[in-house]
Enzyme design. Sequence first.
Site, PDB file in Angstrom:
ATOM      1  N   ARG A  56      41.403   0.567  16.826  1.00  0.00           N
ATOM      2  CA  ARG A  56      41.153   1.780  16.027  1.00  0.00           C
ATOM      3  C   ARG A  56      42.395   2.141  15.220  1.00  0.00           C
ATOM      4  O   ARG A  56      42.293   2.625  14.086  1.00  0.00           O
ATOM      5  CB  ARG A  56      40.745   2.934  16.952  1.00  0.00           C
ATOM      6  CG  ARG A  56      39.368   2.748  17.577  1.00  0.00           C
ATOM      7  CD  ARG A  56      38.972   3.933  18.437  1.00  0.00           C
ATOM      8  NE  ARG A  56      38.825   5.145  17.635  1.00  0.00           N
ATOM      9  CZ  ARG A  56      38.748   6.372  18.177  1.00  0.00           C
ATOM     10  NH1 ARG A  56      38.831   6.521  19.501  1.00  0.00           N
ATOM     11  NH2 ARG A  56      38.591   7.433  17.419  1.00  0.00           N
ATOM     12  N   HIS A 106      42.223  16.775  19.620  1.00  0.00           N
ATOM     13  CA  HIS A 106      41.985  15.635  20.515  1.00  0.00           C
ATOM     14  C   HIS A 106      43.125  14.628  20.468  1.00  0.00           C
ATOM     15  O   HIS A 106      42.964  13.482  20.884  1.00  0.00           O
ATOM     16  CB  HIS A 106      40.655  14.948  20.168  1.00  0.00           C
ATOM     17  CG  HIS A 106      39.466  15.782  20.539  1.00  0.00           C
ATOM     18  ND1 HIS A 106      38.204  15.522  20.060  1.00  0.00           N
ATOM     19  CD2 HIS A 106      39.346  16.876  21.319  1.00  0.00           C
ATOM     20  CE1 HIS A 106      37.363  16.429  20.548  1.00  0.00           C
ATOM     21  NE2 HIS A 106      38.040  17.265  21.307  1.00  0.00           N
ATOM     22  N   CYS A 117      56.304  11.107  32.049  1.00  0.00           N
ATOM     23  CA  CYS A 117      57.256  12.179  31.662  1.00  0.00           C
ATOM     24  C   CYS A 117      56.774  12.982  30.454  1.00  0.00           C
ATOM     25  O   CYS A 117      57.475  13.888  29.997  1.00  0.00           O
ATOM     26  CB  CYS A 117      58.635  11.560  31.374  1.00  0.00           C
ATOM     27  SG  CYS A 117      58.715  10.660  29.819  1.00  0.00           S
ATOM     28  N   GLY A 172      31.099  17.258   9.336  1.00  0.00           N
ATOM     29  CA  GLY A 172      30.975  15.936   9.941  1.00  0.00           C
ATOM     30  C   GLY A 172      31.104  15.913  11.451  1.00  0.00           C
ATOM     31  O   GLY A 172      31.720  15.004  12.008  1.00  0.00           O
ATOM     32  N   GLU A 200      23.428  15.479   8.164  1.00  0.00           N
ATOM     33  CA  GLU A 200      22.073  15.935   8.557  1.00  0.00           C
ATOM     34  C   GLU A 200      22.199  17.093   9.539  1.00  0.00           C
ATOM     35  O   GLU A 200      23.310  17.474   9.907  1.00  0.00           O
ATOM     36  CB  GLU A 200      21.324  14.763   9.212  1.00  0.00           C
ATOM     37  CG  GLU A 200      22.060  14.236  10.437  1.00  0.00           C
ATOM     38  CD  GLU A 200      21.704  12.796  10.786  1.00  0.00           C
ATOM     39  OE1 GLU A 200      20.925  12.165  10.052  1.00  0.00           O
ATOM     40  OE2 GLU A 200      22.246  12.317  11.784  1.00  0.00           O
TER      41      GLU A 200
HETATM   42  N1  APR Z   1      29.331  12.704   5.798  1.00  0.00           N
HETATM   43  C1  APR Z   1      29.127  13.810   6.545  1.00  0.00           C
HETATM   44  N2  APR Z   1      28.709  13.773   7.837  1.00  0.00           N
HETATM   45  C2  APR Z   1      28.508  12.554   8.378  1.00  0.00           C
HETATM   46  C3  APR Z   1      28.703  11.349   7.657  1.00  0.00           C
HETATM   47  C4  APR Z   1      29.132  11.467   6.309  1.00  0.00           C
HETATM   48  N3  APR Z   1      29.335  10.391   5.537  1.00  0.00           N
HETATM   49  N4  APR Z   1      28.403  10.298   8.484  1.00  0.00           N
HETATM   50  C5  APR Z   1      28.063  10.835   9.665  1.00  0.00           C
HETATM   51  N5  APR Z   1      28.106  12.184   9.612  1.00  0.00           N
HETATM   52  C6  APR Z   1      27.823  13.153  10.663  1.00  0.00           C
HETATM   53  C7  APR Z   1      26.725  12.734  11.608  1.00  0.00           C
HETATM   54  O1  APR Z   1      25.473  13.191  11.120  1.00  0.00           O
HETATM   55  C8  APR Z   1      27.119  13.460  12.891  1.00  0.00           C
HETATM   56  O2  APR Z   1      26.561  14.773  12.928  1.00  0.00           O
HETATM   57  O3  APR Z   1      28.986  13.256  11.446  1.00  0.00           O
HETATM   58  C9  APR Z   1      28.635  13.587  12.787  1.00  0.00           C
HETATM   59  C10 APR Z   1      29.373  12.635  13.720  1.00  0.00           C
HETATM   60  O4  APR Z   1      29.090  13.037  15.041  1.00  0.00           O
HETATM   61  P1  APR Z   1      29.835  12.298  16.238  1.00  0.00           P
HETATM   62  O5  APR Z   1      29.768  10.819  16.032  1.00  0.00           O
HETATM   63  O6  APR Z   1      29.314  12.901  17.508  1.00  0.00           O
HETATM   64  O7  APR Z   1      31.376  12.696  16.053  1.00  0.00           O
HETATM   65  P2  APR Z   1      32.085  14.059  16.480  1.00  0.00           P
HETATM   66  O8  APR Z   1      31.163  15.230  16.359  1.00  0.00           O
HETATM   67  O9  APR Z   1      33.369  14.116  15.735  1.00  0.00           O
HETATM   68  O10 APR Z   1      32.416  13.808  18.049  1.00  0.00           O
HETATM   69  C11 APR Z   1      33.192  14.792  18.687  1.00  0.00           C
HETATM   70  O11 APR Z   1      33.315  13.355  20.627  1.00  0.00           O
HETATM   71  O12 APR Z   1      33.583  11.246  21.470  1.00  0.00           O
HETATM   72  C12 APR Z   1      34.216  12.459  21.266  1.00  0.00           C
HETATM   73  O13 APR Z   1      36.526  12.790  21.050  1.00  0.00           O
HETATM   74  C13 APR Z   1      35.409  12.293  20.372  1.00  0.00           C
HETATM   75  O14 APR Z   1      36.251  13.803  18.695  1.00  0.00           O
HETATM   76  C14 APR Z   1      35.071  13.147  19.162  1.00  0.00           C
HETATM   77  C15 APR Z   1      34.070  14.139  19.718  1.00  0.00           C
END
Ligand code: APR
Length: 232
Positions: A56, A106, A117, A172, A200
């Site tokens: 990553r 995070h 430490c 997002g 969405e």
């Molecule tokens: N533009 C806008 N939104 C988007 C796009 C895009 N191009 N592509 C995906 N998404 C949206 C998806 O619809 C979804 O709602 O981004 C969101 C991603 O959701 P997750 O994959 O669950 O990511 P996130 O909400 O950041 O997860 C939160 O979970 O696994 C832990 O620590 C990790 O910080 C992360 C936390």
Amino acid sequence: MARIVILTGAGISAESGLGTFRDKDGLWTKFNLEDVATPKGFRRNPALVHDFYNARRTNCANAQPNAAHKALARLEAALPGQVLVVTQNVDDLHQRAGSENVIQMHGALMRATCHACRHTWPAPAEMHPSDPCPACGRPHTRPDVVWFGEIPYHMEMIAEAVQQAELFAAIGTSGQVWPAAGFAAAARNAGAHCVELNLEQSEISHEFDAHHHGPASHVVPEWVDHVLTDRG
Ligand code: APR
């Protein structure tokens, strides 16, 4: 205290080529989060965890901030001292886009820490279980990333900012992981206008007064333009 508080999630970095977690081809469909994003998984197999974050970190170093990251930096520059980005993301794309007032709740992929430490330092491209801590010398180094079951960083500062916000936006994020999933309701209860910008509907869409659905690289610059003219 910032008038505008913006929570971002993996979706804002999706168009930079970094994976999200819960979309159809997300990271948690390829890896078992118990193995790579928990303290227990790290104790069980630190090499696997380092491999996961090394990959990553390489992807992040090769990625570029997209128009959404740049729009948030433009918003902060136009409204000095009034914008705070609280990101769930561990990439450094907000900072590389020019945002300065950023809280990484995070942790940060590009930072390493010592389990023994708590010293932190810029992470090398590749980390391995045998790496000695630069401060105490013990081989307990790990990515400075908050795993499931651990306490996110800067929670008091974030809670205060959410309470004071006049405008709260979430960009997002699926709203499935706490405590970030609770920020919109807290902001709204404290009187903020809440806007969701996401590809969405999410689990927390009902908490928002307004919604802009579409790719972040389209909807975020448009929204920033609106915020700036609205306050112009
Ligand atoms: N533009 C806008 N939104 C988007 C796009 C895009 N191009 N592509 C995906 N998404 C949206 C998806 O619809 C979804 O709602 O981004 C969101 C991603 O959701 P997750 O994959 O669950 O990511 P996130 O909400 O950041 O997860 C939160 O979970 O696994 C832990 O620590 C990790 O910080 C992360 C936390």
